[in-house]
Design an enzyme around this catalytic site. Structure first.
Site, mmCIF file in Angstrom:
data_model
loop_
_atom_site.group_PDB
_atom_site.id
_atom_site.type_symbol
_atom_site.label_atom_id
_atom_site.label_comp_id
_atom_site.label_asym_id
_atom_site.label_seq_id
_atom_site.Cartn_x
_atom_site.Cartn_y
_atom_site.Cartn_z
ATOM 1 C CG ASP A 1 -1.914 1.056 1.295
ATOM 2 O OD1 ASP A 1 -1.660 2.149 0.744
ATOM 3 O OD2 ASP A 1 -2.967 0.832 1.895
ATOM 4 C CB ILE A 2 1.084 4.128 -2.313
ATOM 5 C CG1 ILE A 2 2.118 5.195 -2.651
ATOM 6 C CG2 ILE A 2 -0.282 4.778 -2.153
ATOM 7 C CD1 ILE A 2 3.081 4.808 -3.677
ATOM 8 C CG ASN B 1 -8.786 14.334 -10.138
ATOM 9 O OD1 ASN B 1 -8.875 15.534 -9.935
ATOM 10 N ND2 ASN B 1 -9.345 13.435 -9.321
ATOM 11 N N GLY C 1 -9.078 5.282 -5.646
ATOM 12 C CA GLY C 1 -7.785 4.628 -5.794
ATOM 13 C C GLY C 1 -6.712 5.173 -4.860
ATOM 14 C CB VAL C 2 -3.164 6.032 -5.565
ATOM 15 C CG1 VAL C 2 -2.055 6.829 -4.918
ATOM 16 C CG2 VAL C 2 -2.666 4.650 -5.991
ATOM 17 C CG ASP C 3 -6.445 11.629 -5.530
ATOM 18 O OD1 ASP C 3 -5.750 12.183 -4.678
ATOM 19 O OD2 ASP C 3 -7.153 12.232 -6.364
ATOM 20 C CB SER D 1 -2.157 6.053 -16.176
ATOM 21 O OG SER D 1 -2.104 7.470 -16.235
ATOM 22 N N GLY E 1 -5.035 2.274 -13.041
ATOM 23 C CA GLY E 1 -6.262 1.913 -12.334
ATOM 24 C C GLY E 1 -7.469 2.504 -13.042
ATOM 25 C CE1 TYR F 1 -8.425 9.525 -14.521
ATOM 26 C CE2 TYR F 1 -6.157 10.268 -14.611
ATOM 27 C CZ TYR F 1 -7.484 10.510 -14.311
ATOM 28 O OH TYR F 1 -7.858 11.745 -13.817
HETATM 29 N N1 AR6 Z 1 -1.469 1.640 -2.831
HETATM 30 C C1 AR6 Z 1 -0.804 1.294 -3.964
HETATM 31 N N2 AR6 Z 1 -1.391 1.141 -5.156
HETATM 32 C C2 AR6 Z 1 -2.732 1.325 -5.207
HETATM 33 C C3 AR6 Z 1 -3.507 1.698 -4.073
HETATM 34 C C4 AR6 Z 1 -2.809 1.850 -2.836
HETATM 35 N N3 AR6 Z 1 -3.439 2.195 -1.719
HETATM 36 N N4 AR6 Z 1 -4.819 1.824 -4.459
HETATM 37 C C5 AR6 Z 1 -4.868 1.544 -5.780
HETATM 38 N N5 AR6 Z 1 -3.619 1.233 -6.227
HETATM 39 P P1 AR6 Z 1 -5.545 4.644 -9.550
HETATM 40 P P2 AR6 Z 1 -5.079 6.204 -12.014
HETATM 41 C C6 AR6 Z 1 -3.170 0.873 -7.600
HETATM 42 O O1 AR6 Z 1 -6.935 4.347 -9.986
HETATM 43 O O2 AR6 Z 1 -5.347 5.035 -12.883
HETATM 44 C C7 AR6 Z 1 -8.486 8.626 -8.841
HETATM 45 O O3 AR6 Z 1 -9.874 8.737 -8.672
HETATM 46 C C8 AR6 Z 1 -4.225 0.486 -8.598
HETATM 47 O O4 AR6 Z 1 -4.537 -0.905 -8.452
HETATM 48 O O5 AR6 Z 1 -5.315 5.036 -8.137
HETATM 49 O O6 AR6 Z 1 -3.895 7.097 -12.323
HETATM 50 C C9 AR6 Z 1 -7.833 9.977 -9.115
HETATM 51 O O7 AR6 Z 1 -8.474 11.023 -8.421
HETATM 52 C C10 AR6 Z 1 -3.523 0.780 -9.913
HETATM 53 O O8 AR6 Z 1 -2.620 -0.273 -10.249
HETATM 54 O O9 AR6 Z 1 -4.881 5.821 -10.456
HETATM 55 C C11 AR6 Z 1 -7.988 10.118 -10.600
HETATM 56 O O10 AR6 Z 1 -9.250 10.635 -10.947
HETATM 57 C C12 AR6 Z 1 -2.681 2.024 -9.596
HETATM 58 O O11 AR6 Z 1 -2.573 2.045 -8.159
HETATM 59 C C13 AR6 Z 1 -7.852 8.710 -11.105
HETATM 60 O O12 AR6 Z 1 -8.234 7.865 -10.015
HETATM 61 C C14 AR6 Z 1 -3.276 3.348 -10.075
HETATM 62 O O13 AR6 Z 1 -4.670 3.336 -9.889
HETATM 63 C C15 AR6 Z 1 -6.430 8.362 -11.468
HETATM 64 O O14 AR6 Z 1 -6.403 7.075 -12.027
#
Ligand code: AR6
Length: 172
Positions: free
Chosen positions: A9-10, A23, A31-33, A121, A123, A125
């Site tokens: 987990d980040i 975003n 997600g991460v955000d 990107s 997840g 995206y």
């Molecule tokens: N720790 C590590 N990796 C994670 C975690 C975590 N806690 N949670 C998800 N991932 P994403 P994006 C992985 O969707 O595609 C948001 O709503 C996930 O499985 O977080 O850049 C923002 O506000 C995937 O492999 O980011 C934007 O609107 C990776 O992290 C949008 O999502 C990225 O997934 C950005 O989308």
């Protein structure tokens, strides 16, 4: 710079700077955000709002990066970057690579020694995982920052982590 792949987990990473897959609004999301704002607390959002009111009135452009406090996270800074949404018809890889490069430059300017990245990107995206890893590793391997000595790519689940390891071996 040492480059490592880690499953986890980040928000739990013991590093100086954590990169957020944000975003353009900088005001949170899933997600991460979502995880970063949830665990990091309201101080991060307050600084993001201040950035929107000053330097980034129209939002943070895709590919760019900007730092805030990390609030209650173990890290010292969060570096927010905006990855491109995957498109099958348009080549957006340069924007994805810019996220890694610009975040590293911001970390270096801050004096961070260690930086943890999510797979930007890949997840919400929709970027295909293998290619997302390839873009990340290509940039991070080619860059020699002045102060950052460790870049960590954090993969959330086992499948993504294993894919990342395979891509890393193929690139070696
Ligand atoms: N720790 C590590 N990796 C994670 C975690 C975590 N806690 N949670 C998800 N991932 P994403 P994006 C992985 O969707 O595609 C948001 O709503 C996930 O499985 O977080 O850049 C923002 O506000 C995937 O492999 O980011 C934007 O609107 C990776 O992290 C949008 O999502 C990225 O997934 C950005 O989308």
């Amino acid at each position: 710079m040492e480059l490592t792949l880690v499953q986890g987990d980040i928000t739990a990473q013991q590093v100086d700077a954590v990169v957020n897959a944000a975003n353009s609004s900088l005001l949170g999301g899933g997600g991460v955000d979502g995880a970063i704002h949830r665990r990091g607390g309201p101080e991060i959002l307050a600084e993001c709002r201040a950035l929107r009111a000053s330097r980034y009135g129209r939002g943070l452009p895709t590919g760019q990066a900007v730092a805030t406090t990390a609030g209650l996270l173990p890290a010292r800074w969060v570096i927010h970057t905006v990855g491109p949404v995957w498109s099958a018809s348009e080549e957006r890889s340069e924007l994805l690579r810019a996220c890694y490069r610009n975040s590293l430059a911001v970390a270096d300017e801050l004096g961070a020694a260690s930086v943890a990245y999510p797979l930007i990107s890949a997840g919400v995206y929709g970027w295909p995982v293998e290619d997302a890893v390839r873009q990340a590793l290509t940039v991070l391997r080619a860059t020699t920052p002045a102060r950052v000595t460790e870049a960590r790519l954090v993969l959330f689940d086992t499948g993504t982590y294993e894919t990342a390891q395979q891509v890393a071996l193929r690139l070696a």
